[in-house]
Scaffold this active site. Structure first.
Site, PDB file in Angstrom:
ATOM      1  N   PRO A 195      58.388  34.870  46.283  1.00 34.81           N
ATOM      2  CA  PRO A 195      57.567  35.801  47.960  1.00 34.81           C
ATOM      3  C   PRO A 195      58.589  35.210  48.663  1.00 34.81           C
ATOM      4  CG  PRO A 195      56.582  33.852  47.947  1.00 34.81           C
ATOM      5  CD  PRO A 195      56.771  33.594  46.894  1.00 34.81           C
ATOM      6  N   MET A 196      60.508  36.452  48.505  1.00 34.34           N
ATOM      7  CA  MET A 196      60.695  37.107  49.740  1.00 34.34           C
ATOM      8  C   MET A 196      61.007  37.953  50.404  1.00 34.34           C
ATOM      9  SD  MET A 196      64.294  34.946  47.191  1.00 34.34           S
ATOM     10  CE  MET A 196      63.613  35.609  45.988  1.00 34.34           C
ATOM     11  N   VAL A 197      60.835  37.682  51.773  1.00 29.34           N
ATOM     12  CA  VAL A 197      60.758  38.817  52.241  1.00 29.34           C
ATOM     13  C   VAL A 197      62.593  39.808  52.491  1.00 29.34           C
ATOM     14  CG1 VAL A 197      62.393  37.845  54.315  1.00 29.34           C
ATOM     15  CG2 VAL A 197      60.922  39.474  55.276  1.00 29.34           C
ATOM     16  N   CYS A 225      54.569  30.239  55.424  1.00 29.67           N
ATOM     17  CA  CYS A 225      55.519  30.631  56.205  1.00 29.67           C
ATOM     18  C   CYS A 225      55.752  29.684  57.558  1.00 29.67           C
ATOM     19  CB  CYS A 225      55.272  31.891  56.668  1.00 29.67           C
ATOM     20  SG  CYS A 225      56.504  32.622  57.484  1.00 29.67           S
ATOM     21  N   HIS A 260      55.248  23.939  48.534  1.00 27.87           N
ATOM     22  CA  HIS A 260      56.823  23.791  49.017  1.00 27.87           C
ATOM     23  C   HIS A 260      57.360  22.265  49.567  1.00 27.87           C
ATOM     24  CE1 HIS A 260      60.548  24.883  50.846  1.00 27.87           C
ATOM     25  NE2 HIS A 260      60.876  24.345  52.043  1.00 27.87           N
ATOM     26  N   GLY A 278      61.258  24.759  46.425  1.00 26.79           N
ATOM     27  CA  GLY A 278      62.300  24.010  47.302  1.00 26.79           C
ATOM     28  C   GLY A 278      63.062  23.012  45.718  1.00 26.79           C
ATOM     29  N   ASP A 279      64.272  24.209  46.929  1.00 22.81           N
ATOM     30  CA  ASP A 279      65.934  23.700  46.119  1.00 22.81           C
ATOM     31  C   ASP A 279      65.723  23.521  44.850  1.00 22.81           C
ATOM     32  OD1 ASP A 279      66.659  23.737  48.737  1.00 22.81           O
ATOM     33  OD2 ASP A 279      67.321  20.884  49.724  1.00 22.81           O
ATOM     34  N   ALA A 309      63.391  30.550  45.257  1.00 23.91           N
ATOM     35  CA  ALA A 309      64.227  31.794  45.712  1.00 23.91           C
ATOM     36  C   ALA A 309      65.862  31.524  45.998  1.00 23.91           C
ATOM     37  CB  ALA A 309      63.157  30.938  47.172  1.00 23.91           C
ATOM     38  N   ARG A 310      65.921  30.922  46.318  1.00 25.64           N
ATOM     39  CA  ARG A 310      67.995  31.092  46.610  1.00 25.64           C
ATOM     40  C   ARG A 310      67.836  31.177  45.735  1.00 25.64           C
ATOM     41  NH1 ARG A 310      68.050  27.142  52.088  1.00 25.64           N
ATOM     42  NH2 ARG A 310      67.121  26.299  50.587  1.00 25.64           N
TER      43      ARG A 310
END
Length: 310
Positions: free
Chosen positions: A26-28, A109, A179, A210-211, A233-234
């Site tokens: 989930p990414m805002v 979050c 996470h 994470g990462d 995510a990223r």
């Protein structure tokens, strides 16, 4: 929300496939329909919506329309909610239930506004409330294949995290995403050893987060932790084709993004931001200076045509 019921899938089937489940976090602002459509073309198994505040979603039709769009290819899909009251979460789950395959309760979050409102990571310190919310959804949503999951951060004292996870499991949580950082940690190394301990304490699936930047990272984290899935995510923002094994964003993926975004009417700022992320590693400083200040879809399309022949 589209009115016809979608072809829903059982997300738990993914965890029984024997393969590591590859998940878009989930990414805002970012894990919206267009981006989910893109990553699904490149071996992503399961996607989450951005976090939606359940109380707003229940209260306002306008919020529902702006926060949640889907279509028949957008499955399996998990809708992530921020909530702090069991009945509000239930009401949100009931509204979403015909259009999604499960919900996730955000317990990770770390943003100040979320914590101040009683949402997000402050819930890891309220295991009984988390249990209550999960139990309510389980009791009120009469769909056995509808998943109810939680996403958490870890405590400094890992025993507390294990206790939280075991309590959630006892209440009928489908899986838990961990996470591997505490609320205070931002860019410090991820505690994969903690995820491993949590995994060993549970019998439901555990997802590591994470990462994770490449498919190799995903495989490494799976081996380090024993996790049943990896959530990214990223890494996916920078390379939406990551799960298909590409080291950097292939031009085909950029073309696919343009096609999908134009077809779905993605607003320019979002369309442009995704391209900035995707092209970060394949453009020079000089090119970024030009590309990042373009201010219209037509200017972006011209640039991609001139420089990349797209």
């Amino acid at each position: 929300i589209e009115t016809k019921e979608c072809q829903l899938k059982d997300p738990m089937d993914l965890f029984h496939s024997g393969q590591v489940v590859k998940i878009c976090a989930p990414m805002v602002r970012y894990s919206k329909l267009a981006f989910r459509t893109l990553v699904r073309k490149y071996s992503c198994d399961l996607c989450y919506t951005p976090m939606i505040v359940a109380a707003d979603f229940v209260r306002s039709a306008k919020a529902r329309d702006s926060e949640f769009t889907t279509n028949k290819g957008d499955h399996p899909l998990i809708v992530q909610f921020a909530a702090k009251e069991a009945q509000v979460l239930c009401d949100a789950a009931r509204i979403i239930c015909p259009f999604a395959d499960g919900i996730d309760l955000n317990c990770g979050c770390p943003q100040r506004w979320a914590m101040a409102e009683g949402y997000g990571a402050c819930l890891i310190n309220k295991p009984e409330l988390v249990q209550d919310m999960v139990r309510h959804v389980r009791n009120q949503i009469d769909k056995p294949r509808f998943s109810v999951s939680i996403k958490i951060r870890i405590h400094e004292d890992l025993k507390r995290t294990v206790d939280l996870c075991q309590k959630a499991e006892a209440t009928g949580v489908s899986w838990i995403t961990v996470h591997g950082r505490s609320v205070e940690e931002r860019h410090q190394p991820v505690h994969y050893d903690a995820i491993k301990i949590i995994k060993q304490s549970m019998s439901i699936p555990v997802v590591a987060n994470g990462d994770i930047k490449t498919l190799r990272d995903a495989e490494k984290v799976h081996h380090l932790t024993g996790a049943d899935g990896v959530m990214v995510a990223r890494g996916l923002l920078a390379n939406p084709a990551m799960f298909a094994g590409y080291e950097e964003t292939p031009l085909k993926c950029i073309q696919d993004w343009v096609d999908i975004a134009l077809e779905l009417g993605t607003p320019f700022t979002c369309f442009h931001h995704h391209l900035m992320y995707m092209m970060e590693h394949i453009t020079s400083k000089q090119e970024k200076k030009v590309f990042n200040v373009l201010s219209s879809t037509s200017a972006v399309l011209d640039y991609l045509n001139d420089y990349y022949g797209l």
